[in-house]
Design a protein around this motif. Structure first.
Motif, PDB file in Angstrom:
ATOM      1  N   ASP A  63       0.826  -1.290   0.117  1.00  0.00           N
ATOM      2  CA  ASP A  63       0.106   0.037   0.156  1.00  0.00           C
ATOM      3  C   ASP A  63       0.608   1.192  -0.003  1.00  0.00           C
ATOM      4  OD1 ASP A  63       1.091  -0.418   2.669  1.00  0.00           O
ATOM      5  OD2 ASP A  63      -0.842  -0.378   3.632  1.00  0.00           O
ATOM      6  N   ASP A  64       2.120   1.173   0.593  1.00  0.00           N
ATOM      7  CA  ASP A  64       2.648   2.541   0.740  1.00  0.00           C
ATOM      8  C   ASP A  64       4.003   2.433  -0.067  1.00  0.00           C
ATOM      9  OD1 ASP A  64       4.107   0.617   2.200  1.00  0.00           O
ATOM     10  OD2 ASP A  64       4.622   2.111   3.760  1.00  0.00           O
ATOM     11  N   THR A  66       6.230   3.125  -3.489  1.00  0.00           N
ATOM     12  CA  THR A  66       6.386   3.827  -4.761  1.00  0.00           C
ATOM     13  C   THR A  66       7.052   3.422  -5.904  1.00  0.00           C
ATOM     14  OG1 THR A  66       8.383   4.932  -3.779  1.00  0.00           O
ATOM     15  CG2 THR A  66       6.216   5.986  -3.204  1.00  0.00           C
ATOM     16  N   GLN A 103       1.683  17.139  -3.761  1.00  0.00           N
ATOM     17  CA  GLN A 103       2.448  16.093  -3.218  1.00  0.00           C
ATOM     18  C   GLN A 103       3.947  16.279  -3.566  1.00  0.00           C
ATOM     19  OE1 GLN A 103       1.244  13.825  -0.801  1.00  0.00           O
ATOM     20  NE2 GLN A 103      -0.464  15.035  -1.183  1.00  0.00           N
ATOM     21  N   LEU A 109       2.497   6.291  -5.887  1.00  0.00           N
ATOM     22  CA  LEU A 109       2.438   4.958  -5.354  1.00  0.00           C
ATOM     23  C   LEU A 109       2.359   3.853  -6.324  1.00  0.00           C
ATOM     24  CD1 LEU A 109      -0.412   6.126  -2.555  1.00  0.00           C
ATOM     25  CD2 LEU A 109       1.994   5.678  -2.097  1.00  0.00           C
ATOM     26  N   GLU A 112      -1.251   3.097  -7.125  1.00  0.00           N
ATOM     27  CA  GLU A 112      -1.983   4.069  -7.905  1.00  0.00           C
ATOM     28  C   GLU A 112      -1.593   4.090  -9.577  1.00  0.00           C
ATOM     29  OE1 GLU A 112      -2.674   8.878  -7.644  1.00  0.00           O
ATOM     30  OE2 GLU A 112      -0.615   8.317  -7.175  1.00  0.00           O
ATOM     31  N   GLU A 224      11.885  -4.720   0.686  1.00  0.00           N
ATOM     32  CA  GLU A 224      10.205  -4.386   0.871  1.00  0.00           C
ATOM     33  C   GLU A 224       9.567  -5.441   1.551  1.00  0.00           C
ATOM     34  OE1 GLU A 224       8.707  -3.430  -2.879  1.00  0.00           O
ATOM     35  OE2 GLU A 224       9.613  -1.293  -3.146  1.00  0.00           O
ATOM     36  N   TYR A 228       7.627  -5.096   5.112  1.00  0.00           N
ATOM     37  CA  TYR A 228       6.175  -5.544   5.051  1.00  0.00           C
ATOM     38  C   TYR A 228       6.004  -6.534   6.057  1.00  0.00           C
ATOM     39  CZ  TYR A 228       1.605  -6.434   3.419  1.00  0.00           C
ATOM     40  OH  TYR A 228       0.308  -6.810   3.131  1.00  0.00           O
ATOM     41  N   ARG A 231       6.132  -5.234   9.547  1.00  0.00           N
ATOM     42  CA  ARG A 231       4.854  -4.570   9.851  1.00  0.00           C
ATOM     43  C   ARG A 231       3.632  -5.348  10.163  1.00  0.00           C
ATOM     44  NH1 ARG A 231       3.340  -1.118   6.061  1.00  0.00           N
ATOM     45  NH2 ARG A 231       5.078  -1.751   4.553  1.00  0.00           N
ATOM     46  N   SER A 298      15.168   3.259   6.816  1.00  0.00           N
ATOM     47  CA  SER A 298      14.175   3.099   7.596  1.00  0.00           C
ATOM     48  C   SER A 298      14.565   1.797   8.368  1.00  0.00           C
ATOM     49  CB  SER A 298      12.953   2.973   6.675  1.00  0.00           C
ATOM     50  OG  SER A 298      12.037   2.381   7.515  1.00  0.00           O
TER      51      SER A 298
END
Length: 447
Positions: A63-64, A66, A103, A109, A112, A224, A228, A231, A298
């Motif tokens: 979902d987040d 990019t 933005q 994203l 998107e 990623e 993921y 989380r 991160s």
């Protein structure tokens, strides 16, 4: 039951095999040219896709996450910025153009951009047949010349139903397939990261406890996946295994990114084999086994915070390889070797994810008999023209175009989105040129 579409008035100018972003961009070029032509000289085109609907790396639509390319490198802008198939026009129709501009982002994203692809695919839906699995492509000869190909597809919903279509050219864009380490065996607890989202959703719905997950790989998709899983399973230890000392940052600097410019394809194509190899070696860090710097930072922050708190769940097992993976009823036993010392550690994991990248599908997988018509170079690689048309035997008038699998001739952008729009325009122009050539005109009149 077999349906034939081989009569003269039903012959296609081009049939696309596969309908991901590359052939979608070609479909748009064909559609726009036909719509703009007052004389009705547009190409007769069709596209066959084995999936039941449009889909592009659905298993990794986090979902987040990019995109790693600018929105300007969409399906059309680099070919024709005035097209109404641009990402910006998509945003306008979705009512988000002002919001997106606020933005201050070049990279949308991923979910998107996938929605943008679906929006574009729906607008050229009349050109594509979904749930159509291509099972053979056979040459059709007349007067000793291969003038057409007969493409046979199977209806995925009714396997006994076959359809044969005749075409003057095929454009193969079947994308990439997951790459697995030698000897890897997949199961309900061992999978490739391309299945990440549905697999995780299944585990969460079934309330299957996940205490430890192991991820093999050092690229963007591996990082990623680690992030993921960390989380989604807040009580689990996530082990990231790779042979490097640390994740390597992607080189996305302005000068390095020029390797993805359309003009760079011209330079690469004209270069000697030695120079081509050097360019690919120099610039692999722009795409392969590299990770965006913000994600690296991160993950590093997460590791440090957990050390401070004394509850370390994110474990980086660097300079290491998986030597064994034995599936069991309730998980998988993974043996990891620390390469400098040879020391081995056995981990009882609930999940093992191979984030080990992708590889091009072989041309023979979809071309069958006509693969024998293709010419190869000294390295047994396909000879491909600058217009992405495969070089074939002298008696072959029908065309074979490739979108992907041409890194050896066209460079790193062969499987990437960066030059998708431009490449589609080049193939479309080549199809038109070959159709209007004297040989093609004679073939058409005799058909």
């Amino acid at each position: 039951m077999t349906t034939l579409h081989t009569e003269p008035d039903s012959i296609y100018d081009v049939l696309g095999i596969g309908f991901g972003p590359s052939n979608l961009a070609l479909a748009i070029a064909v559609h726009e040219h036909g719509a703009a032509s007052s004389s009705g000289d547009g190409l007769r085109a069709g596209f066959l896709e084995r999936q039941p609907r449009f889909g592009w790396h659905r298993g990794m639509l986090i979902d987040d996450a990019t995109m790693q390319v600018s929105f300007l490198k969409d399906l059309v802008t680099m070919r024709d910025p005035t097209s109404d198939f641009t990402f910006l026009n998509y945003l306008r129709e979705r009512g988000r153009l002002v919001d997106f501009s606020n933005q201050k982002a070049l990279f949308p994203l991923r979910i998107e951009f996938h929605d943008y692809f679906e929006w574009a695919a729906a607008r050229v839906g009349h050109l594509v047949e979904y749930a159509a699995d291509v099972v053979s492509v056979k040459p059709v000869t007349e007067d000793g010349e291969v003038r057409w190909f007969d493409v046979t597809s199977r209806d995925s919903d009714a396997p006994e139903r076959l359809t044969v279509r005749r075409t003057r050219a095929v454009c193969v864009a079947t994308g990439l397939e997951p790459h697995l380490p030698p000897g890897a065996e997949l199961s309900n607890r061992v999978w490739h990261n391309s299945e990440l989202l549905p697999r995780v959703d299944h585990l969460l719905r079934s309330e299957t406890p996940v205490r430890r997950a192991v991820v093999l790989g050092a690229g963007q998709s591996a990082a990623e996946t680690v992030d993921y899983l960390h989380r989604r399973f807040p009580g689990a230890e996530i082990c990231s295994v790779f042979a490097k000392y640390g994740y390597t940052p992607a080189d996305d600097s302005p000068f390095a990114n020029r390797i993805f410019d359309p003009e760079a394809v011209d330079v690469f194509y004209a270069a000697s084999p030695e120079v081509k190899q050097s360019l690919n070696d120099y610039h692999r860090g722009t795409n392969y086994s590299v990770v965006d710097m913000d994600l690296i930072e991160s993950l590093s922050r997460t590791m440090y915070q957990e050390k401070v708190q004394g509850t370390q769940r994110l474990r980086i097992m660097n300079v290491s390889r998986i030597r064994e993976a034995a599936s069991r009823a309730d998980g998988v036993r993974v043996t990891v070797e620390f390469l400098p010392t040879g020391e081995r550690e056995t981990l009882d994991a609930d999940v093992l994810v191979f984030a080990t990248g992708y590889q091009p599908r072989g041309i023979g997988d979809h071309l069958g008999d006509i693969a024998k018509l293709c010419l190869r170079d000294e390295e047994d690689q396909l000879r491909v023209g600058r217009d992405h048309r495969v070089a074939t035997a002298p008696n072959v008038a029908a065309g074979i175009y490739l979108q992907g699998g041409t890194e050896h001739t066209h460079g790193l952008t062969s499987t990437l989105l960066s030059t998708t729009a431009v490449r589609a325009g080049e193939i479309h122009a080549s199809l038109l040129a070959h159709r209007s050539s004297p040989a093609a005109t004679a073939t058409t009149s005799r058909g």
